[in-house]
Design a protein around this motif. Structure first.
Motif, short mmCIF file in Angstrom:
data_model
loop_
_atom_site.label_atom_id
_atom_site.label_comp_id
_atom_site.label_asym_id
_atom_site.label_seq_id
_atom_site.Cartn_x
_atom_site.Cartn_y
_atom_site.Cartn_z
N TRP A 252 11.55 67.85 15.54
CA TRP A 252 10.50 67.21 15.36
C TRP A 252 10.70 65.36 15.58
CZ3 TRP A 252 6.08 69.11 14.48
CH2 TRP A 252 6.66 69.90 13.83
N ILE A 253 12.00 65.11 15.54
CA ILE A 253 12.39 63.84 16.40
C ILE A 253 11.95 63.92 17.77
CG2 ILE A 253 14.62 62.25 16.44
CD1 ILE A 253 13.17 62.60 14.02
N LEU A 254 12.76 65.32 18.28
CA LEU A 254 12.63 64.42 20.45
C LEU A 254 11.44 65.05 20.42
CD1 LEU A 254 14.55 64.64 22.24
CD2 LEU A 254 16.17 64.94 20.29
N CYS A 255 10.12 65.66 19.30
CA CYS A 255 9.01 66.03 20.14
C CYS A 255 7.77 64.02 19.80
CB CYS A 255 8.08 66.43 18.63
SG CYS A 255 7.91 68.25 19.14
N ASN A 256 8.63 63.36 19.13
CA ASN A 256 8.18 61.91 18.94
C ASN A 256 8.69 61.09 20.35
OD1 ASN A 256 7.02 59.73 17.10
ND2 ASN A 256 9.33 59.30 17.10
N ASN A 257 10.19 61.53 20.38
CA ASN A 257 10.79 60.77 21.11
C ASN A 257 10.36 61.38 22.93
OD1 ASN A 257 13.10 60.15 23.65
ND2 ASN A 257 12.35 58.27 21.81
N SER A 258 9.98 62.53 23.08
CA SER A 258 9.69 62.54 24.36
C SER A 258 8.14 62.25 24.90
CB SER A 258 9.51 64.45 23.92
OG SER A 258 11.00 64.82 24.22
N TRP A 259 7.51 62.24 23.27
CA TRP A 259 5.79 61.97 23.82
C TRP A 259 5.82 60.37 23.98
CZ3 TRP A 259 3.16 57.86 20.86
CH2 TRP A 259 1.38 58.03 21.26
N MET A 260 6.63 59.53 23.28
CA MET A 260 6.61 58.33 23.39
C MET A 260 7.00 58.25 24.72
SD MET A 260 8.57 56.67 20.35
CE MET A 260 8.54 55.41 20.42
N GLN A 261 8.08 58.52 25.48
CA GLN A 261 8.71 58.52 26.79
C GLN A 261 7.85 59.68 28.10
OE1 GLN A 261 11.60 58.16 27.97
NE2 GLN A 261 12.78 56.94 26.43
N VAL A 262 7.02 60.26 27.78
CA VAL A 262 6.50 61.04 28.43
C VAL A 262 5.07 61.13 27.53
CG1 VAL A 262 5.25 62.45 30.70
CG2 VAL A 262 7.84 62.10 30.32
N PRO A 263 4.10 60.63 27.56
CA PRO A 263 2.58 60.70 26.63
C PRO A 263 1.57 61.95 27.22
CG PRO A 263 2.49 58.53 27.12
CD PRO A 263 4.42 59.11 27.75
N LEU A 264 2.06 62.35 26.21
CA LEU A 264 0.75 63.61 26.94
C LEU A 264 0.14 64.51 25.48
CD1 LEU A 264 2.83 66.05 29.06
CD2 LEU A 264 1.11 63.88 29.76
N GLY B 169 0.18 55.68 14.98
CA GLY B 169 0.36 56.08 13.83
C GLY B 169 -0.25 57.57 13.37
N SER B 170 -1.02 57.60 14.19
CA SER B 170 -1.52 59.18 14.33
C SER B 170 -1.16 60.20 14.72
CB SER B 170 -3.15 59.13 14.36
OG SER B 170 -3.14 58.73 16.14
N ILE B 171 -0.43 60.11 15.51
CA ILE B 171 0.49 61.01 16.29
C ILE B 171 2.43 60.91 15.77
CG2 ILE B 171 1.85 61.65 18.67
CD1 ILE B 171 -0.55 60.58 20.11
N GLN B 172 2.46 59.57 15.33
CA GLN B 172 4.10 59.86 15.13
C GLN B 172 4.09 59.52 13.49
OE1 GLN B 172 4.84 55.71 16.38
NE2 GLN B 172 6.77 56.55 17.51
N GLY B 173 2.98 59.57 13.29
CA GLY B 173 3.72 59.75 10.95
C GLY B 173 3.23 61.02 10.95
N PRO B 174 2.34 62.34 11.85
CA PRO B 174 2.06 63.41 11.30
C PRO B 174 4.07 64.35 11.58
CG PRO B 174 0.39 62.73 12.27
CD PRO B 174 1.09 61.56 12.49
N LEU B 175 4.52 63.62 12.82
CA LEU B 175 6.05 64.14 13.35
C LEU B 175 7.09 63.74 12.62
CD1 LEU B 175 5.36 63.65 17.31
CD2 LEU B 175 5.50 65.60 16.25
N LEU B 176 7.10 62.31 12.56
CA LEU B 176 7.83 62.30 11.38
C LEU B 176 8.04 62.63 9.66
CD1 LEU B 176 8.71 58.12 12.54
CD2 LEU B 176 10.07 60.22 12.93
N GLY B 177 6.32 62.53 9.40
CA GLY B 177 6.73 63.33 8.30
C GLY B 177 7.21 64.98 8.27
N TYR B 178 6.35 65.38 9.35
CA TYR B 178 6.92 67.46 9.02
C TYR B 178 8.19 66.90 9.00
CZ TYR B 178 1.97 67.82 10.63
OH TYR B 178 0.48 68.24 11.03
N GLU B 179 9.22 66.05 9.97
CA GLU B 179 10.55 66.09 10.07
C GLU B 179 11.45 66.05 8.69
OE1 GLU B 179 14.44 64.87 10.06
OE2 GLU B 179 13.22 63.60 9.53
N ALA B 180 10.86 65.04 7.98
CA ALA B 180 10.95 65.33 6.01
C ALA B 180 10.78 66.59 5.44
CB ALA B 180 10.56 63.76 5.45
N PHE B 181 9.21 67.30 6.13
CA PHE B 181 9.03 68.43 4.52
C PHE B 181 10.01 69.11 4.96
CE2 PHE B 181 6.24 64.99 3.41
CZ PHE B 181 6.17 65.02 2.35
#
Length: 453
Positions: free
Chosen positions: A144-156, A90-102
């Motif tokens: 932002w959505i791709l940031c989230n998914n790309s991190w899940m695919q290759v977490p860096l 959540g500390s990574i995905q939460g901000p990314l999804l929040g940035y997408e909304a705002f």
């Protein structure tokens, strides 16, 4: 096959996302198309561009609304079905999804109202600016959505603290090598989807003998844009494959249906992967080509599926075929767009009805390619939800039961079937009746000819 909560939750998420992704993949490109057409209308004063804009604005409004509805439902599942994932990441995905909304959704929503209702209430330059802001918002949303998914695919760019994944380097998460390839790949896919739909709509009206001038604009712009974009998309698709080859070798082996280590490696063009026997049935392959595709050399050693522990192996059949479907759609778009450009140069585009039919029938190619690419990426990532760090079976909500997920899945299927059935009917009516002007075939390009009754 046991219908446990993990499998059912995966099916439910895949079902919802498969419906949702159709709309962003269309509206991202359509918003940019509308901004471009509005700019051309301002620059030239040609009324044809204004009529084309008004027609596609209605289509965009419906697509945008349906995309929002399906997207909100998708986000709910992070809490209902995937709370363990949310807790760990959540500390990574939460901000990314929040940035997408705002930063993205609010930008789109704020200026979208002006696009719909502000034409006669604001200066033309500000209306055009609003169109550009909506286009920017859709692209930011995909970023932002791709940031989230790309991190899940290759977490860096993270560290692990008490079992939770904590951001350690936001620059790497936001601008890392994976995101720099995957986001343009998604954008090009969206633009191509819109291009083929615009060209197909122009071909359909040309075949019906309606909207002669508008259909020419749609044909020229749709096919021309696709002809320019498809080589770039193929290039970024290859670069995305290099990312998979480097960071997700098990997925790469599954996509290639390569069961054993090979040096040099052959390329299986088509076949039927038999996962039980660990071999390909009815395979047609080209020796050494697999090594060349993977590394640019003809003799590299490529890893096979059986080099990985059984519990770490992804399914093979689905990513093998969805990848080839995606590539096949790209080749169809390449042939149609370049063929259209050649016919336009020869002055024969409107006269070749067989090509107009091919263009019309090619309208789903972009959607199919996007869906096939998504299935390749997501199914090939299994059994991980965060690659190499968190298994899918450990990411679901612990209290879920099979009856609970079955009930919610059935509800989604029922509601989506009703909503999307009405949506498809309304889309068809918009396409059919949105441009009803009939002009004689001799009408010149860009002339505001009166309709023939």
């Amino acid at each position: 096959m046991e219908l446990d909560p993990v499998l059912l939750s995966r099916i439910q998420f895949a079902f919802v996302v498969s419906f949702h992704i159709i709309f962003p993949s269309f509206t991202i490109g359509l918003a940019a198309w509308l901004a471009t057409i509005e700019g051309m209308s301002m620059a030239t004063g040609n009324p044809v561009y204004r009529r084309v804009f008004d027609f596609w604005l209605k289509v965009f409004a419906l697509s945008f609304a349906m995309g929002v509805v399906s997207g909100i439902v998708m986000a709910f599942q992070f809490g209902t079905n995937w709370s363990a994932l949310s807790e760990r990441t959540g500390s990574i995905q939460g901000p990314l999804l929040g940035y997408e909304a705002f930063t993205a959704f609010l930008l789109e929503a704020s200026f979208f109202g002006i696009m719909l209702l502000g034409r006669d209430r604001i200066p033309p330059w500000f209306y055009f600016f609003s169109c550009c802001m909506v286009a920017l918002g859709t692209m930011l949303s995909s970023y932002w959505i791709l940031c989230n998914n790309s991190w899940m695919q290759v977490p860096l760019g993270h560290t692990i603290v008490d079992g939770k994944l904590i951001p350690d380097d936001w620059k790497t998460i936001l601008l890392g090598p994976v995101q720099r390839i995957r986001w343009p790949h998604m954008l090009f896919g969206a633009f191509l989807t819109t291009s083929m739909c615009v060209a197909a709509t122009g071909a359909w009206h040309r075949l019906r003998g309606t909207a002669w001038e508008e259909s020419r604009v749609m044909l020229d712009w749709g096919l021309g844009l696709a002809a320019v974009l498809i080589p770039a998309q193929i290039l970024f698709g290859h670069l995305a494959g290099d990312i998979v080859h480097k960071y997700q070798p098990a997925k790469f082996a599954a996509i290639e249906a390569r069961w054993h280590d090979e040096q040099p490696a052959a390329e299986v063009l088509v076949g039927w992967p038999d996962e039980t026997a660990g071999r390909n049935l009815y395979a047609i392959s080209i020796p050494r080509l697999g090594s060349f595709i993977a590394t640019g050399t003809w003799d590299s050693k490529e890893v096979g599926v059986d080099s990985f522990p059984a519990q770490d192996r992804p399914p093979v059949l689905i990513p093998f075929w969805t990848f080839r479907i995606m590539v096949g759609m790209a080749l169809v778009m390449l042939a149609i767009s370049w063929g259209g450009v050649i016919l336009r140069a020869l002055g024969r585009l409107e006269d070749e009805r067989w090509f107009l039919w091919l263009t019309f029938l090619s309208f789903p190619t972009g959607f199919v390619a996007v869906l096939a690419g998504w299935f390749t990426a997501e199914v090939g990532r299994q059994p991980w939800v965060v690659y190499g760090l968190l298994r899918t079976k450990d990411a679901v909500t612990p209290s879920l039961s099979t009856p609970m997920v079955l009930a919610s899945l059935a509800g989604y299927i029922l509601v989506y079937s009703l909503i999307y059935a009405f949506g498809v009917v309304y889309f068809y009516r918009l396409m059919r009746d949105g441009l009803t002007r009939k002009t004689p075939p001799a009408a010149g390009y860009g002339l505001d000819t009166e309709p023939v009754q």
